[in-house]
Design an enzyme around this catalytic site. Structure first.
Site, PDB file in Angstrom:
ATOM      1  N   HIS A 152      -1.639  -5.353   1.445  1.00 38.67           N
ATOM      2  CA  HIS A 152      -3.092  -5.812   1.193  1.00 38.67           C
ATOM      3  C   HIS A 152      -2.952  -7.271   0.664  1.00 38.67           C
ATOM      4  O   HIS A 152      -1.999  -7.493  -0.309  1.00 38.67           O
ATOM      5  CB  HIS A 152      -4.092  -4.862   0.297  1.00 38.67           C
ATOM      6  CG  HIS A 152      -5.157  -5.806  -0.452  1.00 38.67           C
ATOM      7  ND1 HIS A 152      -6.157  -5.913   0.421  1.00 38.67           N
ATOM      8  CD2 HIS A 152      -5.424  -6.516  -1.351  1.00 38.67           C
ATOM      9  CE1 HIS A 152      -7.267  -6.639  -0.209  1.00 38.67           C
ATOM     10  NE2 HIS A 152      -6.647  -7.087  -1.276  1.00 38.67           N
ATOM     11  N   TYR A 202     -12.551  -1.471  -3.630  1.00 35.66           N
ATOM     12  CA  TYR A 202     -13.075  -1.768  -2.233  1.00 35.66           C
ATOM     13  C   TYR A 202     -14.725  -1.582  -2.383  1.00 35.66           C
ATOM     14  O   TYR A 202     -15.496  -1.457  -1.354  1.00 35.66           O
ATOM     15  CB  TYR A 202     -12.825  -0.534  -1.403  1.00 35.66           C
ATOM     16  CG  TYR A 202     -11.243  -0.425  -1.130  1.00 35.66           C
ATOM     17  CD1 TYR A 202     -11.104  -1.768  -0.072  1.00 35.66           C
ATOM     18  CD2 TYR A 202     -10.513   0.333  -1.340  1.00 35.66           C
ATOM     19  CE1 TYR A 202      -9.550  -1.904   0.186  1.00 35.66           C
ATOM     20  CE2 TYR A 202      -9.184   0.363  -0.696  1.00 35.66           C
ATOM     21  CZ  TYR A 202      -8.715  -0.652   0.272  1.00 35.66           C
ATOM     22  OH  TYR A 202      -7.468  -0.872   0.487  1.00 35.66           O
ATOM     23  N   GLU A 211      -9.417 -10.053  -7.807  1.00 36.53           N
ATOM     24  CA  GLU A 211      -8.545  -8.793  -7.540  1.00 36.53           C
ATOM     25  C   GLU A 211      -7.432  -8.850  -8.710  1.00 36.53           C
ATOM     26  O   GLU A 211      -6.812  -7.909  -9.206  1.00 36.53           O
ATOM     27  CB  GLU A 211      -7.911  -8.742  -6.233  1.00 36.53           C
ATOM     28  CG  GLU A 211      -9.027  -8.527  -5.293  1.00 36.53           C
ATOM     29  CD  GLU A 211      -8.572  -8.472  -3.972  1.00 36.53           C
ATOM     30  OE1 GLU A 211      -9.044  -7.559  -3.100  1.00 36.53           O
ATOM     31  OE2 GLU A 211      -7.813  -9.178  -3.447  1.00 36.53           O
ATOM     32  N   ASN A 239      -1.427   0.048   7.390  1.00 36.05           N
ATOM     33  CA  ASN A 239      -1.124  -1.535   7.533  1.00 36.05           C
ATOM     34  C   ASN A 239      -0.399  -2.161   6.440  1.00 36.05           C
ATOM     35  O   ASN A 239      -0.299  -3.471   6.390  1.00 36.05           O
ATOM     36  CB  ASN A 239      -2.225  -2.306   7.978  1.00 36.05           C
ATOM     37  CG  ASN A 239      -3.442  -2.504   7.074  1.00 36.05           C
ATOM     38  OD1 ASN A 239      -3.073  -2.139   5.766  1.00 36.05           O
ATOM     39  ND2 ASN A 239      -4.330  -3.308   7.277  1.00 36.05           N
ATOM     40  N   LYS A 256       0.899  -1.279  -0.127  1.00 36.35           N
ATOM     41  CA  LYS A 256      -0.230   0.015   0.066  1.00 36.35           C
ATOM     42  C   LYS A 256       0.726   1.112  -0.156  1.00 36.35           C
ATOM     43  O   LYS A 256       2.172   1.128   0.213  1.00 36.35           O
ATOM     44  CB  LYS A 256      -0.842  -0.078   1.207  1.00 36.35           C
ATOM     45  CG  LYS A 256      -1.983  -0.991   1.331  1.00 36.35           C
ATOM     46  CD  LYS A 256      -2.725  -0.974   2.427  1.00 36.35           C
ATOM     47  CE  LYS A 256      -3.688  -2.358   2.327  1.00 36.35           C
ATOM     48  NZ  LYS A 256      -4.600  -1.908   3.687  1.00 36.35           N
TER      49      LYS A 256
END
Length: 159
Positions: free
Chosen positions: A119, A53, A132, A116, A13
């Protein structure tokens, strides 16, 4: 790709890219014996973010997710190996880095849920990987090849 193998989508990310963690993260998966079959350094636009998302659309945190994932470049990848999705998830740690064990990617590099670092596709969601991978890569961007150390990673040699 043998019948034991599966492909899984992984993305460093924007925070991971900004912190210079791409190399470390790639190394961890390589050292584990997983094989990268696609990689792309890119900027996610609003449209792709909304598709990525989509399941969270309408939830209070949705706009924040979109804003964060489009805030800087990402490194999108596809990794292949035995039980790849589950193995990658274990190596990533919990969604909340504060809950993640040291030794996991998030446990080593993260403290905050919103930042975080990485992904990965959800192994409990049947179609997540394919969805994805298709979102980020065209079929011809996925490279089929034998990694020369496969016989040292896997006991049976039909990999």
């Amino acid at each position: 790709m043998s019948h034991h193998d599966e492909r899984t989508f992984v993305m460093v990310k924007p925070d991971g890219v900004q912190r210079g963690l791409i190399g470390d993260i790639v190394s961890r998966f390589e050292e584990r014996g997983l094989k990268m079959v696609a990689g792309k350094f890119m900027q996610i636009d609003e449209e792709l973010a909304h598709e990525h998302y989509g399941e969270h659309e309408g939830k209070p945190f949705f706009d924040g997710l979109v804003e964060f994932i489009t805030s800087g470049p990402v490194f999108a990848m596809v990794w292949e190996g035995a039980d790849a999705t589950q193995q990658v998830r274990k190596m990533m740690g919990e969604t909340d880095p504060a809950e993640s064990a040291p030794g996991t990617i998030r446990g080593d590099y993260g403290l905050d849920l919103g930042q975080n670092v990485i992904h990965g596709s959800d192994h409990e969601d049947e179609g997540a990987n394919e969805r994805e991978i298709d979102l980020f890569f065209d079929e011809e961007e996925l490279v089929d090849y034998e990694r020369s150390d496969a016989e040292w990673v896997y006991e049976d040699e039909d990999h």
